[in-house]
Design an enzyme around this catalytic site. Structure first.
Site, PDB file in Angstrom:
ATOM      1  N   ASN A 132      -2.132  42.564  28.223  1.00  0.00           N
ATOM      2  CA  ASN A 132      -3.049  43.671  28.533  1.00  0.00           C
ATOM      3  C   ASN A 132      -2.973  43.897  30.039  1.00  0.00           C
ATOM      4  O   ASN A 132      -2.240  43.193  30.753  1.00  0.00           O
ATOM      5  CB  ASN A 132      -4.481  43.347  28.088  1.00  0.00           C
ATOM      6  CG  ASN A 132      -5.387  44.569  28.138  1.00  0.00           C
ATOM      7  OD1 ASN A 132      -5.020  45.636  27.619  1.00  0.00           O
ATOM      8  ND2 ASN A 132      -6.543  44.471  28.760  1.00  0.00           N
ATOM      9  N   LYS A 133      -3.707  44.868  30.519  1.00  0.00           N
ATOM     10  CA  LYS A 133      -3.663  45.250  31.934  1.00  0.00           C
ATOM     11  C   LYS A 133      -3.743  44.041  32.853  1.00  0.00           C
ATOM     12  O   LYS A 133      -4.524  43.119  32.605  1.00  0.00           O
ATOM     13  CB  LYS A 133      -4.831  46.215  32.203  1.00  0.00           C
ATOM     14  CG  LYS A 133      -4.962  46.737  33.613  1.00  0.00           C
ATOM     15  CD  LYS A 133      -3.702  47.310  34.185  1.00  0.00           C
ATOM     16  CE  LYS A 133      -3.081  48.373  33.333  1.00  0.00           C
ATOM     17  NZ  LYS A 133      -1.665  48.661  33.719  1.00  0.00           N
ATOM     18  N   ARG A 177      -1.742  57.429  28.838  1.00  0.00           N
ATOM     19  CA  ARG A 177      -1.681  55.967  28.937  1.00  0.00           C
ATOM     20  C   ARG A 177      -2.679  55.355  27.952  1.00  0.00           C
ATOM     21  O   ARG A 177      -3.495  56.060  27.380  1.00  0.00           O
ATOM     22  CB  ARG A 177      -1.980  55.497  30.365  1.00  0.00           C
ATOM     23  CG  ARG A 177      -3.289  56.074  30.883  1.00  0.00           C
ATOM     24  CD  ARG A 177      -4.059  55.184  31.772  1.00  0.00           C
ATOM     25  NE  ARG A 177      -4.472  53.961  31.121  1.00  0.00           N
ATOM     26  CZ  ARG A 177      -5.491  53.875  30.260  1.00  0.00           C
ATOM     27  NH1 ARG A 177      -6.209  54.940  29.904  1.00  0.00           N
ATOM     28  NH2 ARG A 177      -5.806  52.714  29.725  1.00  0.00           N
ATOM     29  N   GLY A 178      -2.567  54.001  27.824  1.00  0.00           N
ATOM     30  CA  GLY A 178      -3.352  53.319  26.805  1.00  0.00           C
ATOM     31  C   GLY A 178      -2.453  53.224  25.585  1.00  0.00           C
ATOM     32  O   GLY A 178      -1.871  54.234  25.153  1.00  0.00           O
ATOM     33  N   ALA A 179      -2.313  51.989  25.051  1.00  0.00           N
ATOM     34  CA  ALA A 179      -1.289  51.762  24.028  1.00  0.00           C
ATOM     35  C   ALA A 179      -1.377  52.730  22.837  1.00  0.00           C
ATOM     36  O   ALA A 179      -0.381  53.377  22.488  1.00  0.00           O
ATOM     37  CB  ALA A 179      -1.350  50.297  23.575  1.00  0.00           C
ATOM     38  N   ASP A 232      -2.061  45.540  24.665  1.00  0.00           N
ATOM     39  CA  ASP A 232      -0.845  46.363  24.582  1.00  0.00           C
ATOM     40  C   ASP A 232       0.175  45.785  23.614  1.00  0.00           C
ATOM     41  O   ASP A 232       1.031  46.523  23.095  1.00  0.00           O
ATOM     42  CB  ASP A 232      -0.217  46.526  25.962  1.00  0.00           C
ATOM     43  CG  ASP A 232      -1.019  47.516  26.784  1.00  0.00           C
ATOM     44  OD1 ASP A 232      -2.058  47.109  27.329  1.00  0.00           O
ATOM     45  OD2 ASP A 232      -0.639  48.701  26.817  1.00  0.00           O
ATOM     46  N   ARG A 255       8.301  53.173  28.973  1.00  0.00           N
ATOM     47  CA  ARG A 255       7.500  51.989  29.350  1.00  0.00           C
ATOM     48  C   ARG A 255       7.787  50.885  28.331  1.00  0.00           C
ATOM     49  O   ARG A 255       7.840  51.158  27.130  1.00  0.00           O
ATOM     50  CB  ARG A 255       5.989  52.290  29.356  1.00  0.00           C
ATOM     51  CG  ARG A 255       5.543  53.190  30.491  1.00  0.00           C
ATOM     52  CD  ARG A 255       4.022  53.287  30.557  1.00  0.00           C
ATOM     53  NE  ARG A 255       3.422  52.210  31.326  1.00  0.00           N
ATOM     54  CZ  ARG A 255       2.108  51.982  31.403  1.00  0.00           C
ATOM     55  NH1 ARG A 255       1.263  52.737  30.719  1.00  0.00           N
ATOM     56  NH2 ARG A 255       1.636  50.998  32.144  1.00  0.00           N
ATOM     57  N   GLN A 300      -8.006  52.210  36.501  1.00  0.00           N
ATOM     58  CA  GLN A 300      -8.375  52.783  35.190  1.00  0.00           C
ATOM     59  C   GLN A 300      -9.856  52.531  34.873  1.00  0.00           C
ATOM     60  O   GLN A 300     -10.499  53.335  34.201  1.00  0.00           O
ATOM     61  CB  GLN A 300      -7.514  52.170  34.075  1.00  0.00           C
ATOM     62  CG  GLN A 300      -6.070  52.621  34.052  1.00  0.00           C
ATOM     63  CD  GLN A 300      -5.171  51.705  34.861  1.00  0.00           C
ATOM     64  OE1 GLN A 300      -5.601  51.049  35.802  1.00  0.00           O
ATOM     65  NE2 GLN A 300      -3.894  51.659  34.520  1.00  0.00           N
TER      66      GLN A 300
HETATM   67  O1  MRU Z   1      -1.110  50.794  32.147  1.00  0.00           O
HETATM   68  P1  MRU Z   1      -2.101  51.292  31.136  1.00  0.00           P
HETATM   69  O2  MRU Z   1      -3.240  52.017  31.756  1.00  0.00           O
HETATM   70  O3  MRU Z   1      -1.435  52.060  30.027  1.00  0.00           O
HETATM   71  O4  MRU Z   1      -2.689  49.963  30.487  1.00  0.00           O
HETATM   72  C1  MRU Z   1      -3.603  50.099  29.439  1.00  0.00           C
HETATM   73  C2  MRU Z   1      -4.204  48.831  28.970  1.00  0.00           C
HETATM   74  O5  MRU Z   1      -3.860  47.756  29.411  1.00  0.00           O
HETATM   75  C3  MRU Z   1      -5.195  48.969  27.835  1.00  0.00           C
HETATM   76  O6  MRU Z   1      -6.158  47.960  27.900  1.00  0.00           O
HETATM   77  C4  MRU Z   1      -4.468  48.879  26.494  1.00  0.00           C
HETATM   78  O7  MRU Z   1      -3.397  49.789  26.449  1.00  0.00           O
HETATM   79  C5  MRU Z   1      -5.370  49.137  25.347  1.00  0.00           C
HETATM   80  S1  MRU Z   1      -5.911  50.819  25.233  1.00  0.00           S
HETATM   81  C6  MRU Z   1      -6.826  50.878  23.801  1.00  0.00           C
END
Ligand code: MRU
Length: 356
Positions: free
Chosen positions: A257-258, A56-58, A247, A99, A206
């Protein structure tokens, strides 16, 4: 199955296995209690790992998808070009459907499909080698981009500042340093200390499971708070800047973002605290005009009701709304920190200049 060592977690959570047959990831759902590795060999393995947030994480999702395109291509060596290209396109679409919100996923797959298209006239074996090189290039570029983002971000804060972050945008979510966490880790390397407040980040934690883990391992002063405590730590004067990841950034500066990020931005505005999003240019989607055009992933109610509890914390019939991301309005943003520099308002004009 230690394909890479625990200390390597600080240089990202996604790697290619030595023999090239698998994308090896640290299973982020198991941290911080267990460091387990998964070897992903099929498109179904990749899809599931992205879907359940094992990766996970973009940026990490993008790197994983790029390696995945190489790994799945190896099983198509006997095909002629047309069959190979059609099969790669189908696999890419399948992986991309795991996703919807982080643009890095479709960006990496499109870039690898560009390698396939440029390979017309070459042998399938040569194209497969090019896909490996393409994935390694995406990974290397991410390491470089994170380094530059970290430098720019570090220039925005002073030693001893309090920094609040939401979710996880550190090495596990990217490659070396991370984005929002990058300036803090780079600062630490240079003897510059900050006091970090990490939102736990309901419902998947997270911030608690990953951000506080990364920062503790790096020796950074980190304090974990529940999401609903951010207002109090800001009011107390303990936060001088907010650093969050992203994201997908739309052409007008709105960004996904999250879930919970936009609430942090609203609080920061109220208390007069600068609010920054930090991300690579691969997260900017100039084909997406505004935040209203970003598709937001909705996830299962069990993540809210049962996931971290011995017994369900709500009745089975209770409805849940569980969006994985929200959109922060560009008017709440002080600046966007990218690998090509710091972008200030007006974002619609200045983002265009970044790509000119
Ligand atoms: O659902 P996730 O854990 O993939 O969400 C991640 C985020 O929102 C991060 O802040 C984003 O992907 C940036 S990671 C450098």
């Amino acid at each position: 199955m230690p394909f890479f060592k625990e200390e390597d977690l600080m240089s990202g959570s996604v790697h290619l296995s030595e023999d090239g047959s698998a994308v090896v990831i640290v299973d982020q759902t198991k941290l911080p209690n267990r460091t387990e590795y998964l070897a992903l060999r099929t498109k179904e393995d990749i899809y599931d790992a992205i879907k359940v947030l094992a990766v996970r994480g973009a940026p990490a999702i993008g790197i994983c998808a790029a390696y995945a395109m190489y790994v799945v291509s190896r099983g198509k060596a006997g095909m002629d070009y047309e069959e190979f290209a059609a099969s790669m396109q189908a696999d890419g679409e399948f992986i991309n459907s795991s996703r919807p919100t982080a643009v890095n996923l479709s960006w990496a797959i499109r870039r690898q499909m560009g390698v396939v298209e440029a390979g017309r006239g070459k042998s399938t074996e040569e194209i497969i080698n090019d896909l490996k090189a393409g994935a390694i290039a995406i990974h290397r570029e991410d390491i470089e981009m994170c380094g530059r983002i970290s430098e720019y971000g570090l220039s925005l804060v002073k030693p001893g500042d309090g920094i609040l972050t939401h979710c996880n945008a550190g090495p596990l979510a990217t490659s070396k340093y991370g984005t929002a966490i990058g300036p803090i880790l780079l600062g630490k390397e240079r003897g510059v200390d900050f006091k970090v407040f990490a939102d736990e980040t309901r419902p998947l934690l997270q911030g608690a499971r990953l951000t506080s883990y990364e920062l503790e391992k790096a020796g950074v002063d980190v304090t974990l708070i529940c999401d609903n405590m951010a207002s109090m730590v800001m009011k107390n004067g303990w936060v001088q800047a907010c650093f969050v990841g992203c994201d997908r950034i739309a052409a007008n500066g709105d960004f996904a973002n999250k879930i919970g990020t936009s609430g942090v931005a609203i609080l920061a505005k109220h208390y007069g605290i600068p609010f920054y999003t930090l991300g690579p240019t691969s997260t900017i989607d100039m084909n997406c005009p505004t935040g209203a055009d970003i598709r937001i992933e909705l996830r299962e109610p069990d993540e809210i009701k049962t996931m971290w509890y011995e017994k369900p914390m709500a009745l089975p019939e209770t409805k849940c709304f569980n969006p994985s991301f929200d959109v922060t309005d560009h008017e709440l943003l002080t600046a966007i920190v990218t690998d090509r520099g710091i972008v200030y308002p007006p974002f619609d004009v200045n983002l265009k200049k970044l790509f000119a």
